[in-house]
Design a protein around this motif. Sequence first.
Motif, mmCIF file in Angstrom:
data_model
loop_
_atom_site.group_PDB
_atom_site.id
_atom_site.type_symbol
_atom_site.label_atom_id
_atom_site.label_comp_id
_atom_site.label_asym_id
_atom_site.label_seq_id
_atom_site.Cartn_x
_atom_site.Cartn_y
_atom_site.Cartn_z
ATOM 1 N N LEU A 58 77.520 17.230 -40.812
ATOM 2 C CA LEU A 58 77.708 18.537 -41.283
ATOM 3 C C LEU A 58 78.419 19.444 -40.162
ATOM 4 N N GLY A 59 78.436 18.519 -39.114
ATOM 5 C CA GLY A 59 79.560 19.301 -38.015
ATOM 6 C C GLY A 59 78.434 20.482 -37.055
ATOM 7 N N TRP A 60 77.223 20.155 -37.069
ATOM 8 C CA TRP A 60 76.270 21.119 -36.350
ATOM 9 C C TRP A 60 76.431 22.553 -36.762
ATOM 10 N N ASP A 61 75.965 23.497 -35.924
ATOM 11 C CA ASP A 61 75.919 25.036 -36.510
ATOM 12 C C ASP A 61 74.804 24.852 -37.697
ATOM 13 N N VAL A 62 73.695 24.202 -37.812
ATOM 14 C CA VAL A 62 73.167 24.055 -38.848
ATOM 15 C C VAL A 62 71.413 24.615 -38.875
ATOM 16 N N VAL A 63 70.956 24.669 -39.985
ATOM 17 C CA VAL A 63 69.408 24.918 -40.120
ATOM 18 C C VAL A 63 68.521 23.920 -40.437
ATOM 19 N N LEU A 64 67.381 23.745 -39.910
ATOM 20 C CA LEU A 64 66.391 23.297 -40.610
ATOM 21 C C LEU A 64 65.388 23.858 -41.212
ATOM 22 N N LYS A 65 65.007 23.523 -42.396
ATOM 23 C CA LYS A 65 64.026 24.431 -43.037
ATOM 24 C C LYS A 65 63.119 23.587 -43.959
ATOM 25 N N ALA A 81 72.638 23.681 -32.729
ATOM 26 C CA ALA A 81 74.154 23.368 -32.144
ATOM 27 C C ALA A 81 74.270 21.765 -31.793
ATOM 28 N N GLY A 82 73.262 21.035 -31.619
ATOM 29 C CA GLY A 82 73.274 19.713 -31.290
ATOM 30 C C GLY A 82 72.097 18.796 -31.315
ATOM 31 N N PRO A 83 72.029 17.622 -30.879
ATOM 32 C CA PRO A 83 70.678 16.992 -31.028
ATOM 33 C C PRO A 83 69.382 17.550 -30.177
ATOM 34 N N ASP A 84 69.612 18.084 -29.040
ATOM 35 C CA ASP A 84 68.428 18.365 -28.333
ATOM 36 C C ASP A 84 67.952 19.650 -29.295
ATOM 37 N N GLU A 85 68.684 20.427 -29.425
ATOM 38 C CA GLU A 85 68.152 21.756 -30.366
ATOM 39 C C GLU A 85 67.380 21.170 -31.451
ATOM 40 N N MET A 86 68.061 20.050 -32.120
ATOM 41 C CA MET A 86 67.368 19.905 -33.320
ATOM 42 C C MET A 86 66.003 19.218 -33.034
ATOM 43 N N HIS A 87 65.948 18.478 -31.863
ATOM 44 C CA HIS A 87 64.632 17.844 -31.468
ATOM 45 C C HIS A 87 63.582 19.165 -31.193
ATOM 46 N N ASP A 88 63.885 20.036 -30.564
ATOM 47 C CA ASP A 88 63.251 21.332 -30.288
ATOM 48 C C ASP A 88 62.893 21.866 -31.682
ATOM 49 N N ALA A 89 63.814 22.076 -32.808
ATOM 50 C CA ALA A 89 63.366 22.499 -33.900
ATOM 51 C C ALA A 89 62.371 21.637 -34.659
ATOM 52 N N TRP A 90 62.639 20.357 -34.824
ATOM 53 C CA TRP A 90 61.787 19.555 -35.331
ATOM 54 C C TRP A 90 60.294 19.323 -34.942
ATOM 55 N N THR A 91 60.353 19.278 -33.471
ATOM 56 C CA THR A 91 59.058 19.574 -32.753
ATOM 57 C C THR A 91 57.818 20.650 -33.189
ATOM 58 N N SER A 92 58.819 21.816 -32.997
ATOM 59 C CA SER A 92 58.253 22.990 -33.348
ATOM 60 C C SER A 92 57.883 23.178 -34.912
ATOM 61 N N LEU A 93 58.644 22.802 -35.659
ATOM 62 C CA LEU A 93 58.246 23.320 -37.053
ATOM 63 C C LEU A 93 56.998 22.188 -37.762
#
Length: 900
Positions: free
Chosen positions: A703-710, A730-742
């Motif tokens: 999707l080209g990043w600047d995405v949401v995980l919900k 904005a990138g893989p690292d932030e997705m890792h943080d989001a996934w772990t947190s949720l």
Amino acid sequence: MTDEAVQETPPPRHWEADVLLRDGRTAHIRPIRPEDRELLVEFYSRVSDQSKYYRFFSPMPTLSERDLDRFTNVDHSARVAFILVVAGQMIAVGRYDTIKPGLAEVAFLVEDKHQGRGIGQLLLEHLAQAGRERGIEQFIAEVLPDNQAMIHTFRDAGYKVKSAFEDGVMELVFRIDPTETAIGVMQQREHRAESASIERFFKPRSVAVIGASRRQDTIGQALVRNLVLGDFTGRIHAVNQSAEAVSGMPAWNTVAEIPDEVDVAIVAVPAESVQDVVLDCAAKGVHGLVVISSGFAETGEEGRNRQRRLVGLSRSYGLRLIGPNALGIINTDPDVSLNASLSPTMPKRGRAGFFCQSGALGSAILEKVANRGLGLTTFVSAGNRADVSGNDLLQYWEEDEATEVVLLYLESIGNPRKFSRIARRVSRRKPIIAVRSGRSLQGVPMGHAVRKIAAPSEAVDAMFRQAGIIQVESLEEMFDVAQLLAHQPLPRGRRVAIVGNSDALGLLAADAANSVGLVVNKQVALGADANADDFEDALDAAIDDPEVDAVAAIYIPPINVSGEDVANVLAAVGEQSDKPIVSTFLGTEGVPELLRVPDVAGSSAGRGSVPSYPAVEAAVRALARVVEYAVWLRTPDTPSNDLDSVDRDAAKRLVNELLIHHPEGKDLDFGEQRRLLEAYGINLWETRPVATLEDAVAAGEELGWDVVLKATADHLRDRPDLAHVWRNIAGPDEMHDAWTSLNSIIQNADRAGFVVQRNAPPGVPVAIASLEDPLFGPVLSFGMGGPLSELLGDRAYRIPPLAEHDAQDMVREIKASPLLFGYRGSEIVEVAEIERLVRQVAHLQHDLPQVRQMQLPLVLAGAGGAAVLSAAIRIEPVVDPRSDWFVRRLSTMPGDTLPE
């Protein structure tokens, strides 16, 4: 192909129906069956040689065995045939035979003595609808040039007919799409037939009372007495098997023995004997029955079965039925003067027609009408409303010049879509005031043969508003509004002047006006010692003021003063004013004698009479109801038209393909949702379901990043107390943080239904939803997104199809609408895009009854547009067509097996 093979696929249940012919009599239409051979032979023997020649283009005095096999054995798909049956006899047959995919040849044959009753048109409607359901797009008909009646049947149907002439035969070809013109023609025929059937009840030349009795305090005696004392201008016949005379007139054993014709029969015999009465009346040629007898559906299952048999038997012999368990009917026209009811009170001649379903309330209603000095044109208490309904009465009152106001007391609505359609048309000509009981629970009284409406009560209220119906809370308020509409002109706006001699009541009136949306532009306090001249000057000034649309006059007299001088002023001003005047005069209710203007038509009070209310709040509330109606009348009824971006055929193909593979129904997946919504110009935001962190990272890359995980699971979607959305990834690292947190804060994260989407622009969350109610049809709702709107009931409802202004009104009428228009300095959203989405969802739900439920629970509306972030759509096969489909049919009780 064998007969058994031909009959493998049974016809749909809704192809069988009771129908109303042009002359107001009933018949039964159904698909032909192999066992109809004898019916067909007998029918054909009664058809003239000329009609046979017109049908087959050659002399054909009898049908061969091969013909009988071919005509009575059809597959209900490529070959379809309908017959019309009355009193067990076939009176007409119509059929189509498929020539090639999408094209079928259509033909009719109608018994000569039944020609001219609109039967060919009716058969064409039902064959066209069956053809549409079977994939037929065009009909072709071959007609001899001198068969003008059949040529007119095709040309007058509202279809675009192309004709050619070859070998002495006319060939007519036309598409059978349900165009607006074709539907309009069908509805006009329906209107004329239903109006004619009711007119026969109200204008009989003779009435038979079956169950007439010599004994006092009996229903039969009361009916005869009320007819006689009401000065009925026609003939009254008493039917009683155990008496030679009733009330000085000869009594007959049966209706058949009466030497004169009988138009209407009033039935007051035990419930178990009513069916015998139907057969007796049918043999005599009676048009309709008013069944006063109780003991039917209001008593339980046995009574429901008895009522089903009664309606089926009546319609099978061509009779219409009011009741059972009815109070009766009244027509105050002095040329008729019909009181065929149990009420000893014969209303005065007036301007209002009244329909109610409750026999118990009927007498009380008539007494209240008399006490108010309101007057009626006609009155019907339909009891269980097994056949004749409020829809039939609306069709009649639309054309009745004497009826200027329609009053409805409704305990249930058997066909809401048809009611809405007719009422919307009638309201443009005459105001309709309605009380609807059981609003909060959507309950249906015992005896009323309708299903419960699954749509919320607010949706029914919205339907009433769309149709221009003035819905009131009680019978008292109904009469408050009726007496204003019957005697005063409509207001041009909401601006009110209050003129009175009581400061306290003037303030109460002003507060009441403000609370119901009226604007008090002028308030004149005349003082307790004001005389008639003071009132006249003040009233004239208020009426002449261009900033005033209506006047409320308050007069509370000093001690030992009659107020007659002031009354004369009010009556004189009211007669000449082009603005409505309401009053609180001496605390009286109705139209007092002192405030009445003589009416040359002979009604109890003429135009310009000033209605009086015992409380100023009631006067102002009635005025507010009339103002809302006047505003509705001035609002253009332009249909919503956003069809340039709609691919209706693609949507229908998708739904039909899915249901072929999922006949039990299906919850659409994202791809299917997107295809369906795109067909209606709705762009569903790209969504990628993810089950692991690796899936989430891959989706972000795509999707080209600047995405949401919900999380999207139902138990999380509308939980404001849970942080189940992580934005601006904005990138893989932030997705890792989001996934772990949720995953750490959501219990049972494996059932959270995680998805990845592009980040949407900021906006206000709104929700649009629709559903297909099994009785009500399509229902649309709009509100803010999230659970608070549901908890607070902050939703706007409409019934598709929408008028142009409906979407605008929906967006603005919810309490939270200021959030869309810059509340507290916030950005104003692009409301036009929200309105477009509302209209497109309405189009989709209106076009596709297979869509059982659809939700767009999260639409982010911002200054640059609106993003549809999620959807939920379920489709199911249509078991029963909508109650207001593309053919004329009379309503039936749920679970009915229709008669022969």
